[in-house]
Write an enzyme that holds these catalytic residues in place. Structure first.
Site, PDB file in Angstrom:
ATOM      1  N   ASP A 115     -13.442   0.828   2.930  1.00 15.66           N
ATOM      2  CA  ASP A 115     -12.153   1.454   3.224  1.00 15.66           C
ATOM      3  C   ASP A 115     -11.826   1.241   4.710  1.00 15.66           C
ATOM      4  O   ASP A 115     -12.654   1.508   5.584  1.00 15.66           O
ATOM      5  CB  ASP A 115     -12.210   2.948   2.920  1.00 15.66           C
ATOM      6  CG  ASP A 115     -10.864   3.633   3.139  1.00 15.66           C
ATOM      7  OD1 ASP A 115     -10.035   3.575   2.221  1.00 15.66           O
ATOM      8  OD2 ASP A 115     -10.660   4.206   4.228  1.00 15.66           O
ATOM      9  N   GLU A 159      -5.842   0.107   0.833  1.00 15.17           N
ATOM     10  CA  GLU A 159      -6.679  -0.417   1.913  1.00 15.17           C
ATOM     11  C   GLU A 159      -8.155  -0.438   1.524  1.00 15.17           C
ATOM     12  O   GLU A 159      -9.025  -0.552   2.391  1.00 15.17           O
ATOM     13  CB  GLU A 159      -6.494   0.420   3.190  1.00 15.17           C
ATOM     14  CG  GLU A 159      -6.998   1.842   3.120  1.00 15.17           C
ATOM     15  CD  GLU A 159      -5.975   2.827   2.576  1.00 15.17           C
ATOM     16  OE1 GLU A 159      -6.130   4.030   2.837  1.00 15.17           O
ATOM     17  OE2 GLU A 159      -5.018   2.397   1.897  1.00 15.17           O
TER      18      GLU A 159
END
Length: 246
Positions: A115, A159
């Site tokens: 992440d 993301e």
């Protein structure tokens, strides 16, 4: 006609068969009409052969173009349009295949969920176009690190990225996955995102989980464990690799 794809050989073959008879018929006066008939037949067969060869070549070229288009569509269906690595749909399919393969060979399967830290703030401060470029930058590094043939790097959503690793028989527990995760974290940290000579520091949090699959397990268990480890990494300060324990 069998030589039509290679028309030059077909015409040579036709010539060898008919031209001697045509020449002989011209020399022998009583066979002249027969020679004319053979010459007309030669011209007709040659014309049909040339036309058939052109049609064959056109069909062959069309088939090649269609095959190329089909392969390109198949490739695009696997690839994330933004980051140019595998997409979530392809990952889901390959994940199940790897799970079954690891189960059969009694190998460990490891998953890294990556992440990008503070990505929402990055988007808010610099705009979505720069945010997209940042994701491309991170995806490229992940793809470079997951370089083994069995490694699968994909965009998991937003993301988040994933890297699926099949452990070798001689590797202990999740040793390989931890090494790869640390290499990946450091490489992203040491490779600032650069735009117009401006450097933007980027870091990632990584959750790692490793399982030896069995028929009694649900494959989603590995994803849940890696996601839980990622949650811990984000809440312990980010820019960390956390391995699921338990």
């Amino acid at each position: 006609m069998a030589l039509i794809p290679r028309i030059k050989f077909a015409l040579v073959n036709l010539s060898v068969l008919l031209i001697p008879s045509i020449v002989t018929g011209i020399i022998i006066s009583e066979k002249f009409a027969f020679a004319v008939m053979l010459a007309l037949f030669f011209g007709y067969i040659a014309m049909i052969g040339v036309r058939s060869s052109k049609e064959y070549n056109r069909s062959f070229e069309t088939e090649l173009i269609l095959d190329d288009q089909k392969n390109e569509l198949e490739r695009l269906s696997k690839i994330d349009a933004l980051t140019n690595i595998y997409n979530r749909g392809y990952f889901n399919i390959e994940f199940e295949k790897q799970w079954e393969y690891a189960n059969r060979l009694k190998l460990r399967l490891s998953l890294l969920i990556v992440d990008v830290d503070h990505f929402k703030a990055f988007n808010d401060n610099y705009g979505h176009l720069l945010g997209d470029a940042c994701l491309v930058h991170v995806a490229k590094i992940i793809n470079q690190v997951g370089k083994r043939e069995t490694d699968i790097a994909a965009r998991f959503g937003g993301e988040e990225f994933v890297l699926l690793i099949l452990e070798n028989e001689n590797e202990n527990e999740n040793e390989k996955a931890i090494k790869v995760a640390e290499i990946l974290r450091r490489k992203i940290e040491r490779s600032p995102f650069k735009v117009d000579d401006k450097l933007f520091p980027v870091t990632v949090s990584i959750g790692v989980a490793s399982i030896q699959p069995s028929h009694k397990m649900d494959s989603r268990q590995l994803i849940e464990q890696a996601d839980s480890a990622l949650y811990q990494a984000k809440h312990q300060g980010r820019n960390l690799v956390i391995v699921h324990s338990g």
